[in-house]
Structure formats: C-alpha cells, structure tokens
Design a protein around this motif. Structure first.
Motif, PDB file in Angstrom:
ATOM      1  N   GLN A  35       0.852  -1.182   0.000  1.00 12.68           N
ATOM      2  CA  GLN A  35       0.000   0.000   0.000  1.00 12.68           C
ATOM      3  C   GLN A  35       0.891   1.236   0.000  1.00 12.68           C
ATOM      4  OE1 GLN A  35      -2.359   0.403   3.544  1.00 12.68           O
ATOM      5  NE2 GLN A  35      -3.440   2.235   2.824  1.00 12.68           N
ATOM      6  N   ILE A  36       0.592   2.225  -0.840  1.00 13.09           N
ATOM      7  CA  ILE A  36       1.384   3.452  -0.906  1.00 13.09           C
ATOM      8  C   ILE A  36       0.545   4.609  -0.379  1.00 13.09           C
ATOM      9  CG2 ILE A  36       2.611   5.070  -2.416  1.00 13.09           C
ATOM     10  CD1 ILE A  36       3.129   2.756  -4.332  1.00 13.09           C
ATOM     11  N   ILE A  37       1.076   5.301   0.633  1.00 10.68           N
ATOM     12  CA  ILE A  37       0.345   6.406   1.265  1.00 10.68           C
ATOM     13  C   ILE A  37       1.147   7.690   1.124  1.00 10.68           C
ATOM     14  CG2 ILE A  37      -0.630   7.327   3.393  1.00 10.68           C
ATOM     15  CD1 ILE A  37      -0.947   4.468   4.391  1.00 10.68           C
ATOM     16  N   GLU A  38       0.552   8.718   0.556  1.00 10.97           N
ATOM     17  CA  GLU A  38       1.157  10.052   0.519  1.00 10.97           C
ATOM     18  C   GLU A  38       0.610  10.871   1.684  1.00 10.97           C
ATOM     19  OE1 GLU A  38       0.452  14.110  -1.914  1.00 10.97           O
ATOM     20  OE2 GLU A  38       1.239  12.478  -3.169  1.00 10.97           O
ATOM     21  N   TRP A  39       1.524  11.433   2.476  1.00  8.72           N
ATOM     22  CA  TRP A  39       1.134  12.315   3.583  1.00  8.72           C
ATOM     23  C   TRP A  39       1.258  13.756   3.116  1.00  8.72           C
ATOM     24  CZ3 TRP A  39      -1.279  10.198   7.562  1.00  8.72           C
ATOM     25  CH2 TRP A  39      -1.115   8.822   7.769  1.00  8.72           C
ATOM     26  N   ASP A  45      -2.184  16.618  10.442  1.00 15.38           N
ATOM     27  CA  ASP A  45      -2.576  17.762  11.271  1.00 15.38           C
ATOM     28  C   ASP A  45      -1.382  18.677  11.540  1.00 15.38           C
ATOM     29  OD1 ASP A  45      -3.670  19.556  13.042  1.00 15.38           O
ATOM     30  OD2 ASP A  45      -3.992  18.085  14.648  1.00 15.38           O
ATOM     31  N   PHE A  46      -1.402  19.871  10.969  1.00 18.49           N
ATOM     32  CA  PHE A  46      -0.317  20.820  11.167  1.00 18.49           C
ATOM     33  C   PHE A  46      -0.255  21.354  12.602  1.00 18.49           C
ATOM     34  CE2 PHE A  46      -0.090  22.243   6.433  1.00 18.49           C
ATOM     35  CZ  PHE A  46       0.657  21.113   6.139  1.00 18.49           C
ATOM     36  N   ASN A  47      -1.305  21.176  13.368  1.00 16.06           N
ATOM     37  CA  ASN A  47      -1.329  21.667  14.752  1.00 16.06           C
ATOM     38  C   ASN A  47      -0.886  20.610  15.753  1.00 16.06           C
ATOM     39  OD1 ASN A  47      -2.411  24.313  14.143  1.00 16.06           O
ATOM     40  ND2 ASN A  47      -4.358  23.284  13.704  1.00 16.06           N
ATOM     41  N   ILE A  48      -0.264  19.558  15.268  1.00 24.01           N
ATOM     42  CA  ILE A  48       0.070  18.436  16.132  1.00 24.01           C
ATOM     43  C   ILE A  48       1.087  18.799  17.213  1.00 24.01           C
ATOM     44  CG2 ILE A  48       1.928  17.520  14.652  1.00 24.01           C
ATOM     45  CD1 ILE A  48       0.706  14.694  15.323  1.00 24.01           C
ATOM     46  N   CYS A  49       1.992  19.733  16.909  1.00 21.50           N
ATOM     47  CA  CYS A  49       2.947  20.188  17.912  1.00 21.50           C
ATOM     48  C   CYS A  49       3.507  21.545  17.492  1.00 21.50           C
ATOM     49  CB  CYS A  49       4.077  19.184  18.137  1.00 21.50           C
ATOM     50  SG  CYS A  49       5.277  19.098  16.791  1.00 21.50           S
ATOM     51  N   GLU A  50       4.150  22.219  18.432  1.00 24.12           N
ATOM     52  CA  GLU A  50       4.657  23.564  18.171  1.00 24.12           C
ATOM     53  C   GLU A  50       5.727  23.570  17.090  1.00 24.12           C
ATOM     54  OE1 GLU A  50       6.374  27.473  20.630  1.00 24.12           O
ATOM     55  OE2 GLU A  50       5.789  25.641  21.701  1.00 24.12           O
TER      56      GLU A  50
END
Length: 263
Positions: A35-39, A45-50
């Motif tokens: 399976q090929i997954i593009e992130w 989620d860009f708000n996952i950490c500072e």
C-alpha cells in the motif's frame, strides 16, 4: 513484523519533480503488493505540535516531513521513503526485522529509507524529541536520528557495515539503500527538493566520492594498496590523500624508507 506499507510525504502543494515518477514506478515494480500512502495537507494535522506549526509558518515542508514520517511509522508501521529513492530489488527479505535503515556514508545513518513495525520505540523517540522542542531550526532529522542511533542505540559510526542494535533495529551498509550502484536494493538520488536553489544538489557526488575512494584504499601489512590509474580518473591526488589516515601515511613512509636502506 514490518507491514507492507510505503509512506512518503509531499507538503506545500507544488508539483512533484519529474524524477518522482521514475521512483514511484520502481516502487510499484518491485513492491507491487504494498500500500502506498502520501502524507500531505489533507491527511496530516499541522497543529500536532509547536515545532510543526513553526515549520509550516516558514514554509519549511521538509521539516514537517521529519515529524510526519516518524508519526506514520509509529502509528502504522511500514517503510518510509523520500520521493527520490529508487527501489531496485524487492525489500520483503527485510520485513522480518522490527526496524531497519542504512548508512548514507560511514558515520552517518540516514532516514531517506526508514522502516519499523507499528508502535516501535525508535520513531517514538523521534516524535518525543520534536514534541519537546519550543523553537525551530533548520537541522534535518538525519542529524538527530544519527545522534540517537549513536548515543542511545550504540551504533558504531566508524563501521559502514551491518549492525544489529537494541529494539531489533538493523542498520545496513550504504551499499544497500543509498549508493547509486549497478546492483543494490535502493538508491537515494539526493534530489534535495527542500533546498531553495536552482542548481543540482552536489551531495550525491560527495557521498559517492567518499565511497569510491574508501573502496580503492585498503591496508595490507601497513602498506597502502590502491589503483592510482583508476582513482585518478575521477579524483585529484589531494582528495585521495585527504582520505588516508595520518598513521597510514607514516607507516607507508617508514616501509618505503626501510626498503631504500636495505637495498
């Protein structure tokens, strides 16, 4: 067991380089049942950490990828690959490991091809590192991951060879997943899409420069044995001598002097 999943990242929305299509086709050819997954922006989620928030604000997408690849491997397991990694042989024989990667050159493990089982502590340590950061710098995770492997997992950076570490991690030689050789498992082409420049990334040449000279230089009975004719096709004598340890040069000089005295 590492699952048959390939992860790659492409943030920022720009068109992918043409070279990616060649690499993607190699994944499909040699890893057809993966399976090929593009992130990208749609599933991460860009708000996952500072740290990630700061990277996004500066449009430093490669540094978002540094976090995203570790998170993908920790939560799902699989093989992460940079979009400029060309696969040349099937990778199924490595899936029994809990985790694996390889050297870029001697002294530098890398994460252009990085694989782990789901929930493995190695990517978790990378995630924890970024979660603890309250500032942003332009140091790629290759530096941090190399330091982590040396300081925590005790990889020997002076040995560009297969090494088995704690937590079932195996680090393979640069000849496995990095160098552009006639026959190996994968090649990292160092396209360097994260660099803001119009010229090609010279680092691939530097990596191969280091490898070729190291291959030509061997020690035997305190003498330097190498094929000057072949090496000088590509490298200046200064570059060759720069790679030879001072102790070796001294030993070689002593041997030459002894021969002259004993004549």
């Amino acid at each position: 067991m590492i699952p048959k999943i390939i992860h790659y990242c492409w943030f920022g929305g720009k068109p992918k380089p043409e070279s990616f299509e060649i690499c993607l086709e190699s994944w499909k050819k040699y890893l057809p049942d993966y399976q090929i997954i593009e992130w990208n922006e749609s599933n991460f989620d860009f708000n996952i950490c500072e740290y990630v928030q700061l990277a996004v604000k500066q449009n430093q997408w490669a540094f978002v990828s540094d976090y995203a690849r570790a998170l993908a491997l920790y939560e799902m397991g699989g093989i992460y690959m940079d979009i400029d990694v060309e696969v040349k042989l099937p990778l199924d024989e490595f899936l029994h490991h809990r985790a694996f990667s390889g050297f870029e050159i001697k002294g530098s493990p890398f994460t252009a091809l990085w694989a782990t089982e789901k929930g493995h502590p190695w990517p978790l340590k990378v995630i924890d590192f970024y979660n603890a950061k309250t500032d942003f710098d332009l140091t790629t995770n290759t530096v941090f991951v190399s330091d982590l492997l040396v300081n925590h997992y005790k990889v020997d950076p002076n040995l560009d060879e297969e090494q088995h570490l704690e937590d079932g991690i195996v680090i393979y030689p640069s000849t496995h997943f990095c160098l552009d050789l006639p026959k190996n498992y994968a090649t990292h082409h160092f396209i360097g899409t994260w660099h803001k420049r119009d010229t090609p990334n010279p680092f691939k040449d530097q990596v191969h420069h280091h490898y070729k000279i190291s291959e030509f230089l061997t020690l035997k009975d305190s003498r330097i044995i190498f094929n000057f004719t072949e090496v000088r096709k590509d490298f200046a004598i200064e570059d060759i001598l720069d790679k030879i340890p001072l102790k070796t040069i001294i030993n070689y000089s002593i041997q030459k002097l002894k021969k002259k005295i004993l004549r």
